[in-house]
Design a protein around this motif. Structure first.
Motif, PDB file in Angstrom:
ATOM      1  N   LYS A 144       0.857  -1.194   0.000  1.00  0.00           N
ATOM      2  CA  LYS A 144       0.000   0.000   0.000  1.00  0.00           C
ATOM      3  C   LYS A 144       0.891   1.243   0.000  1.00  0.00           C
ATOM      4  O   LYS A 144       0.723   2.136  -0.797  1.00  0.00           O
ATOM      5  CB  LYS A 144      -0.902  -0.056   1.238  1.00  0.00           C
ATOM      6  CG  LYS A 144      -1.653   1.219   1.578  1.00  0.00           C
ATOM      7  CD  LYS A 144      -3.043   1.238   0.952  1.00  0.00           C
ATOM      8  CE  LYS A 144      -3.781   2.553   1.140  1.00  0.00           C
ATOM      9  NZ  LYS A 144      -4.143   2.842   2.529  1.00  0.00           N
ATOM     10  N   THR A 145       1.855   1.300   0.948  1.00  0.00           N
ATOM     11  CA  THR A 145       2.764   2.440   0.952  1.00  0.00           C
ATOM     12  C   THR A 145       4.208   1.947   0.972  1.00  0.00           C
ATOM     13  O   THR A 145       4.530   0.928   1.586  1.00  0.00           O
ATOM     14  CB  THR A 145       2.550   3.343   2.193  1.00  0.00           C
ATOM     15  OG1 THR A 145       2.702   2.537   3.363  1.00  0.00           O
ATOM     16  CG2 THR A 145       1.195   3.992   2.206  1.00  0.00           C
ATOM     17  N   PHE A 146       5.037   2.681   0.253  1.00  0.00           N
ATOM     18  CA  PHE A 146       6.458   2.342   0.181  1.00  0.00           C
ATOM     19  C   PHE A 146       7.231   3.661   0.204  1.00  0.00           C
ATOM     20  O   PHE A 146       7.153   4.434  -0.743  1.00  0.00           O
ATOM     21  CB  PHE A 146       6.723   1.552  -1.102  1.00  0.00           C
ATOM     22  CG  PHE A 146       8.160   1.082  -1.265  1.00  0.00           C
ATOM     23  CD1 PHE A 146       9.135   1.331  -0.315  1.00  0.00           C
ATOM     24  CD2 PHE A 146       8.518   0.354  -2.378  1.00  0.00           C
ATOM     25  CE1 PHE A 146      10.433   0.880  -0.472  1.00  0.00           C
ATOM     26  CE2 PHE A 146       9.825  -0.106  -2.553  1.00  0.00           C
ATOM     27  CZ  PHE A 146      10.778   0.170  -1.597  1.00  0.00           C
ATOM     28  N   ASP A 147       7.923   3.907   1.289  1.00  0.00           N
ATOM     29  CA  ASP A 147       8.744   5.111   1.372  1.00  0.00           C
ATOM     30  C   ASP A 147      10.061   4.809   0.651  1.00  0.00           C
ATOM     31  O   ASP A 147      10.955   4.183   1.204  1.00  0.00           O
ATOM     32  CB  ASP A 147       8.987   5.468   2.842  1.00  0.00           C
ATOM     33  CG  ASP A 147       9.840   6.712   2.983  1.00  0.00           C
ATOM     34  OD1 ASP A 147      10.274   7.253   1.937  1.00  0.00           O
ATOM     35  OD2 ASP A 147      10.094   7.140   4.121  1.00  0.00           O
ATOM     36  N   ASP A 148      10.127   5.253  -0.617  1.00  0.00           N
ATOM     37  CA  ASP A 148      11.247   4.830  -1.463  1.00  0.00           C
ATOM     38  C   ASP A 148      12.328   5.903  -1.638  1.00  0.00           C
ATOM     39  O   ASP A 148      13.157   5.811  -2.543  1.00  0.00           O
ATOM     40  CB  ASP A 148      10.731   4.376  -2.830  1.00  0.00           C
ATOM     41  CG  ASP A 148       9.991   5.482  -3.569  1.00  0.00           C
ATOM     42  OD1 ASP A 148       9.983   6.624  -3.081  1.00  0.00           O
ATOM     43  OD2 ASP A 148       9.433   5.199  -4.636  1.00  0.00           O
ATOM     44  N   ALA A 149      12.307   6.929  -0.767  1.00  0.00           N
ATOM     45  CA  ALA A 149      13.264   8.036  -0.928  1.00  0.00           C
ATOM     46  C   ALA A 149      14.716   7.540  -0.884  1.00  0.00           C
ATOM     47  O   ALA A 149      15.532   7.906  -1.748  1.00  0.00           O
ATOM     48  CB  ALA A 149      13.016   9.096   0.140  1.00  0.00           C
ATOM     49  N   ALA A 150      15.023   6.685   0.082  1.00  0.00           N
ATOM     50  CA  ALA A 150      16.412   6.199   0.204  1.00  0.00           C
ATOM     51  C   ALA A 150      16.780   5.319  -0.992  1.00  0.00           C
ATOM     52  O   ALA A 150      17.875   5.447  -1.556  1.00  0.00           O
ATOM     53  CB  ALA A 150      16.567   5.414   1.510  1.00  0.00           C
TER      54      ALA A 150
END
Ligand code: IP8
Length: 272
Positions: free
Chosen positions: A125-131
């Motif tokens: 649902k959510t994926f914090d892909d900044a890194a």
């Protein structure tokens, strides 16, 4: 027809390394360190630009997840230690993979899926892909894995490396996916049990859909479950025009050859 995988260096390549390749699925917490080392050497030699690696759970994640029913979600307090244990053993396997990659001079950096991904009913649902984005942009090699993750509806669940691969490929518009398994590619039956199983060297999207309905309708669902799950994840990816090579990563050089592009020794799946 020769199965040739084109290379586009500007777009990422996603490499999945199956848990059955890097661990002994008949054992418990049984890593195949010699295979991990050989694959690290092949990855280093291929020197693929914009590479993302995802590995599976094998005899680390799966037995623990199964023991506590982690995939089905949180139903009782006693499962919490099981969730923690499943995630932990995956970090142990990941540590062995990272150890090998880094000592083979691959600039690999581990990204823990349970810290940046939340699923809903088992789907991302959510994926914090900044890194991840920043690492890719700086020519690092991000390494992820199938993991025990938090889930909005289930409390927690198991996120397979296969779902992760498909998600990453579509989100980052990958040039291609290379899937390393412990068979020579995709067969019309389980090659470990069916002697006359035929290997597909090339499949189009519509042929892949036919293979899927054959596998789903056959009595061999259990034994091909892993492959059926992969096909389900791969169909939308191939439909988006991303080619997929399935190769035997348990055999030397197949992964290397798929990574450098050109002729695929295994199964190549393309939209048309
Ligand atoms: O081997 C599952 O990843 P997979 C990981 O890619 C766990 O299905 C935690 C069982």
């Amino acid at each position: 027809m020769e199965s040739v995988l084109e290379l586009d260096e500007a777009k990422p390549t996603i490499l999945k390394i199956g848990g059955s390749v890097i661990t002994d699925k008949n054992g418990e917490l049984a890593a195949r360190t010699e295979v991990i080392n050989r694959l690290a050497e092949e990855i280093q030699k291929a020197n693929t630009r914009r590479l993302v690696i995802v590995h599976g759970g094998g005899s680390f994640g799966h037995p623990t997840a199964q023991k506590y029913g982690i995939k089905e979600g949180l139903r009782e307090e006693t499962q919490k230690i099981g969730f923690a244990e499943t995630h932990h053993v995956m970090t142990v396997l990941n540590g062995l993979v990272m150890d090998s990659l880094v000592w083979h001079s691959v600039p690999a950096v581990s990204i823990m899926p349970s810290s940046c991904i939340i699923t809903k009913n088992g789907r991302i649902k959510t994926f914090d892909d900044a890194a991840l984005k920043m690492l890719l942009g700086m020519d690092f090699v991000p390494v992820l894995y199938g993991d025990a993750v938090l889930d909005e509806t289930l409390g927690f669940t198991v996120l397979s490396g296969d779902q992760l691969v498909a998600y990453l490929a579509m989100k980052f518009n990958a040039a291609r996916i290379v899937i390393g398994v412990d068979t020579d590619g995709l067969y019309d039956a389980d090659p470990k049990t069916a002697k006359n199983a035929k290997l597909y060297t090339h499949l189009t999207l519509s042929e892949l859909e036919k293979v899927k309905s054959r596998l789903a309708g056959s009595a061999a669902v259990d034994v091909t479950g892993g492959m059926l799950g992969k096909i389900n994840e791969l169909i939308p990816v191939v439909a988006q025009g991303i080619p997929v090579a399935i190769v035997n990563a348990a055999k030397p050089n197949r992964t290397y050859k798929a990574l450098i592009g050109g002729s695929v020794e295994g199964t190549l799946i393309e939209k048309e």
